[in-house]
Scaffold this motif. Structure first.
Motif, PDB file in Angstrom:
ATOM      1  N   THR A 187      34.787  76.247  65.502  1.00  0.00           N
ATOM      2  CA  THR A 187      36.141  75.850  66.562  1.00  0.00           C
ATOM      3  C   THR A 187      37.607  75.947  65.784  1.00  0.00           C
ATOM      4  OG1 THR A 187      36.078  73.395  66.535  1.00  0.00           O
ATOM      5  CG2 THR A 187      35.490  74.835  68.975  1.00  0.00           C
ATOM      6  N   ARG A 188      37.204  75.437  64.835  1.00  0.00           N
ATOM      7  CA  ARG A 188      38.619  75.056  63.821  1.00  0.00           C
ATOM      8  C   ARG A 188      38.958  77.084  63.069  1.00  0.00           C
ATOM      9  NH1 ARG A 188      36.926  71.869  58.366  1.00  0.00           N
ATOM     10  NH2 ARG A 188      36.777  70.464  60.770  1.00  0.00           N
ATOM     11  N   ALA A 189      39.890  76.852  62.669  1.00  0.00           N
ATOM     12  CA  ALA A 189      41.029  77.687  62.686  1.00  0.00           C
ATOM     13  C   ALA A 189      40.534  77.814  61.389  1.00  0.00           C
ATOM     14  CB  ALA A 189      42.690  77.861  62.640  1.00  0.00           C
ATOM     15  N   PRO A 190      40.632  79.550  60.511  1.00  0.00           N
ATOM     16  CA  PRO A 190      40.583  79.559  59.276  1.00  0.00           C
ATOM     17  C   PRO A 190      42.515  79.294  58.553  1.00  0.00           C
ATOM     18  CG  PRO A 190      41.259  81.629  60.638  1.00  0.00           C
ATOM     19  CD  PRO A 190      40.714  80.404  61.237  1.00  0.00           C
ATOM     20  N   GLU A 243      44.347  85.127  50.328  1.00  0.00           N
ATOM     21  CA  GLU A 243      42.640  84.458  50.877  1.00  0.00           C
ATOM     22  C   GLU A 243      42.892  83.343  51.988  1.00  0.00           C
ATOM     23  OE1 GLU A 243      42.082  82.552  47.286  1.00  0.00           O
ATOM     24  OE2 GLU A 243      42.206  84.353  46.294  1.00  0.00           O
ATOM     25  N   THR A 244      41.383  83.710  52.469  1.00  0.00           N
ATOM     26  CA  THR A 244      41.407  83.761  53.357  1.00  0.00           C
ATOM     27  C   THR A 244      40.017  81.534  53.049  1.00  0.00           C
ATOM     28  OG1 THR A 244      39.935  84.470  54.418  1.00  0.00           O
ATOM     29  CG2 THR A 244      42.102  84.189  55.236  1.00  0.00           C
ATOM     30  N   ASN A 245      39.915  81.089  54.046  1.00  0.00           N
ATOM     31  CA  ASN A 245      38.890  79.644  52.963  1.00  0.00           C
ATOM     32  C   ASN A 245      37.480  79.843  53.817  1.00  0.00           C
ATOM     33  OD1 ASN A 245      39.252  78.794  56.015  1.00  0.00           O
ATOM     34  ND2 ASN A 245      39.336  76.933  55.603  1.00  0.00           N
ATOM     35  N   GLU A 246      37.426  81.106  54.566  1.00  0.00           N
ATOM     36  CA  GLU A 246      35.780  81.687  55.416  1.00  0.00           C
ATOM     37  C   GLU A 246      36.135  83.204  55.400  1.00  0.00           C
ATOM     38  OE1 GLU A 246      35.270  80.237  59.585  1.00  0.00           O
ATOM     39  OE2 GLU A 246      37.359  79.272  59.574  1.00  0.00           O
ATOM     40  N   ARG A 247      35.032  83.630  55.960  1.00  0.00           N
ATOM     41  CA  ARG A 247      35.042  85.503  55.746  1.00  0.00           C
ATOM     42  C   ARG A 247      36.097  85.117  57.752  1.00  0.00           C
ATOM     43  NH1 ARG A 247      32.914  87.873  52.725  1.00  0.00           N
ATOM     44  NH2 ARG A 247      30.902  87.105  51.467  1.00  0.00           N
ATOM     45  N   THR A 248      37.134  85.997  57.437  1.00  0.00           N
ATOM     46  CA  THR A 248      38.235  86.398  58.417  1.00  0.00           C
ATOM     47  C   THR A 248      38.913  88.028  58.350  1.00  0.00           C
ATOM     48  OG1 THR A 248      40.050  86.497  57.420  1.00  0.00           O
ATOM     49  CG2 THR A 248      39.082  84.606  58.740  1.00  0.00           C
ATOM     50  N   LYS A 249      39.247  88.645  59.518  1.00  0.00           N
ATOM     51  CA  LYS A 249      39.207  89.910  59.672  1.00  0.00           C
ATOM     52  C   LYS A 249      41.558  89.110  60.197  1.00  0.00           C
ATOM     53  CE  LYS A 249      38.494  90.720  64.672  1.00  0.00           C
ATOM     54  NZ  LYS A 249      38.091  91.871  65.319  1.00  0.00           N
ATOM     55  N   ALA A 250      41.880  90.270  59.466  1.00  0.00           N
ATOM     56  CA  ALA A 250      43.198  90.451  59.577  1.00  0.00           C
ATOM     57  C   ALA A 250      44.918  91.341  60.206  1.00  0.00           C
ATOM     58  CB  ALA A 250      43.995  89.797  58.402  1.00  0.00           C
ATOM     59  N   VAL A 251      45.545  90.828  60.775  1.00  0.00           N
ATOM     60  CA  VAL A 251      46.439  91.859  60.562  1.00  0.00           C
ATOM     61  C   VAL A 251      47.793  91.299  60.030  1.00  0.00           C
ATOM     62  CG1 VAL A 251      47.558  92.971  62.524  1.00  0.00           C
ATOM     63  CG2 VAL A 251      45.652  92.315  62.782  1.00  0.00           C
ATOM     64  N   SER A 307      39.972  94.848  59.554  1.00  0.00           N
ATOM     65  CA  SER A 307      39.118  95.357  59.937  1.00  0.00           C
ATOM     66  C   SER A 307      37.503  94.861  59.621  1.00  0.00           C
ATOM     67  CB  SER A 307      38.587  96.373  61.303  1.00  0.00           C
ATOM     68  OG  SER A 307      38.545  97.756  60.411  1.00  0.00           O
ATOM     69  N   SER A 308      37.149  94.420  58.315  1.00  0.00           N
ATOM     70  CA  SER A 308      36.534  93.976  57.766  1.00  0.00           C
ATOM     71  C   SER A 308      36.720  92.291  57.448  1.00  0.00           C
ATOM     72  CB  SER A 308      36.390  94.241  56.494  1.00  0.00           C
ATOM     73  OG  SER A 308      37.372  94.562  55.990  1.00  0.00           O
ATOM     74  N   PHE A 309      35.769  91.555  57.705  1.00  0.00           N
ATOM     75  CA  PHE A 309      35.529  90.194  57.190  1.00  0.00           C
ATOM     76  C   PHE A 309      35.384  89.793  55.505  1.00  0.00           C
ATOM     77  CE2 PHE A 309      34.439  90.839  62.227  1.00  0.00           C
ATOM     78  CZ  PHE A 309      35.268  90.151  62.287  1.00  0.00           C
ATOM     79  N   ASN A 310      36.734  88.856  55.309  1.00  0.00           N
ATOM     80  CA  ASN A 310      36.496  88.799  54.060  1.00  0.00           C
ATOM     81  C   ASN A 310      37.098  88.036  53.698  1.00  0.00           C
ATOM     82  OD1 ASN A 310      35.421  92.254  52.493  1.00  0.00           O
ATOM     83  ND2 ASN A 310      37.199  92.187  54.130  1.00  0.00           N
ATOM     84  N   LEU A 311      37.495  87.791  52.364  1.00  0.00           N
ATOM     85  CA  LEU A 311      37.894  85.854  51.651  1.00  0.00           C
ATOM     86  C   LEU A 311      38.558  86.389  50.771  1.00  0.00           C
ATOM     87  CD1 LEU A 311      34.472  84.166  50.075  1.00  0.00           C
ATOM     88  CD2 LEU A 311      35.686  83.530  52.724  1.00  0.00           C
ATOM     89  N   LYS A 312      38.838  87.185  50.666  1.00  0.00           N
ATOM     90  CA  LYS A 312      39.939  87.557  49.415  1.00  0.00           C
ATOM     91  C   LYS A 312      40.388  89.434  51.011  1.00  0.00           C
ATOM     92  CE  LYS A 312      39.074  85.670  45.085  1.00  0.00           C
ATOM     93  NZ  LYS A 312      39.120  85.842  43.866  1.00  0.00           N
TER      94      LYS A 312
END
Length: 105
Positions: free
Chosen positions: A9-12, A32-40, A60-65
């Motif tokens: 339940t924690r936001a990246p 960078e994100t602290n967990e794998r995310t997709k982004a806009v 659309s792919s889940f990455n850390l960088k």
């Protein structure tokens, strides 16, 4: 029998936001994100980055960088952007508003 599972339940976290390789018509946004995310990345000329009027680029792919290039920008123009990152559990985080200015051709 049921197996207890922990629910994410924690936001990246979004960090290390950079705007590089700025030209008269493009700019490279990285973070960078602290967990794998997709982004806009939502961007436009409005300092408030109104999502109804802003343009967007999606990863659309889940990455850390993360890195993407904004193209077809107007020269000598200030742009504002935010990053919205979403993890695999659907939790979202939004960066503070960032800005950059394209070069004069």
């Amino acid at each position: 029998t049921s197996t207890a599972t922990s629910t994410d339940t924690r936001a990246p976290g979004i960090s290390d936001i950079h705007t590089d390789d700025i030209t008269h018509e493009s700019a490279v946004i990285s973070w960078e994100t602290n967990e794998r995310t997709k982004a806009v990345v939502w961007y436009g000329l409005d300092e408030d980055v109104d999502l109804d009027d802003a343009e967007k680029e999606t990863i659309s792919s889940f990455n850390l960088k993360h890195e993407l290039t904004l193209e077809d920008l107007d020269e000598d123009t200030e742009y504002f952007f935010i990053i919205v990152a979403t993890d695999k559990a659907g939790n979202t985080a939004t960066s503070s508003v960032q800005d950059f200015e394209t070069e004069n051709d």
